[in-house]
Design a protein around this motif. Structure first.
Motif: not given
Length: 287
Positions: A160-179
């Motif tokens: 579960q921690s790995g899935r959460l970490q992957n989701a957080m990294e994807a969200l971070k990458a998405s936010r960075a791309g949007s910015r």
């Protein structure tokens, strides 16, 4: 996963040294005979050597589980000595084996917790604490259950921690791309927070309004900020308005934005340089 197990051993080292070291010190200081004292000194020596061996192996093979296996196996011997000379299975330290099986499941997963639980049971039986009777199987079942449950919960939490970490990294990458997209837009963007304070502005806005580096303070002096803050406070925004700055005409679109909870934390303005378009419209109207 193996790298995470190596990292978890850092704080495990501290706790195991504190607990097992205290038990060895207690046996040396309190339990009187020289034979018992020598046994606890040997256990303390194995405990210290085990810690040094772990540090050497972990520094050379940080991604391997071998240091954790050696740590748990040698600690089983140390705990066996401590429990044996402190009254056996009916003594005050017998529950340390349960904690050891739980720790093995935490470090090594389901399979590791099961094997260490079997090792603990064999040490109990070979030391003469238990006879080969139903009591052996009772303690084996207890230790095995603790090791399996601890390992299962650890692996489940790890997944579960790995899935959460992957989701957080994807969200971070998405936010960075949007910015990055917003930062490179030709239109200027100004964002205010829920208190009406400047939150973010892209490079195009700074260029259009000649804000410079200290944009947060300078933008407060602009007509754009006063209009946006006023409309945000009133709760109503016009469709679009034109702002004239120097020799340029800037079309401004304003509105409130909502977060993922549906609340409206602030307001946003988008500026577009329509100087050429307006001039062309004027010429067409004159013709």
């Amino acid at each position: 996963m193996r790298l995470e197990a190596g990292r978890r051993l850092t704080w495990v080292q501290v706790w195991r040294l504190a607990i097992l070291g205290s038990l060895c010190a207690f046996g040396i200081a309190v339990l009187g005979s020289s034979q018992v004292r020598d046994a606890y000194l040997a256990a303390a020596a194995v405990l210290l050597g085990n810690s040094i061996l772990y540090l050497l192996l972990a520094s050379r093979r940080p991604e391997s589980r071998l240091p954790a296996w050696l740590l748990c196996c040698l600690d089983a011997f140390v705990i066996g000595v401590i429990v044996h000379y402190a009254g056996g299975i009916d003594g005050p330290f017998a529950t340390v084996f349960v904690l050891h099986a739980m720790l093995a499941g935490y470090l090594l997963g389901v399979r590791g917790g099961a094997w260490i639980a079997v090792t603990d049971t064999l040490i109990l039986a070979l030391s003469g604490m238990l006879t080969l009777s139903g009591r052996v199987f009772l303690h084996a079942l207890l230790l095995l259950s603790v090791g399996l449950v601890s390992g299962y919960l650890t692996e489940l939490l790890r997944r579960q921690s790995g899935r959460l970490q992957n989701a957080m990294e994807a969200l971070k990458a998405s936010r960075a791309g949007s910015r990055d997209i917003l930062e490179n837009l030709a239109d200027g963007i100004l964002v205010l927070d829920s208190g009406g304070n400047p939150l973010w502005a892209n490079a195009s806005l700074s260029r259009m309004l000649s804000l410079g580096e200290d944009w947060e303070q300078k933008v407060r002096e602009t007509q754009l900020y006063r209009l946006l803050a006023g409309y945000r406070k009133a709760g109503a925004f016009p469709d679009n308005i034109d702002l004239v700055t120097d020799d340029r005409i800037l079309e401004c679109r304003m509105g409130a934005f909502t977060d993922s909870y549906g609340e409206e934390p602030g307001a946003m303005a988008v500026l577009s340089d329509v100087t050429e378009i307006r001039h062309l419209q004027s010429r067409l109207e004159e013709r």
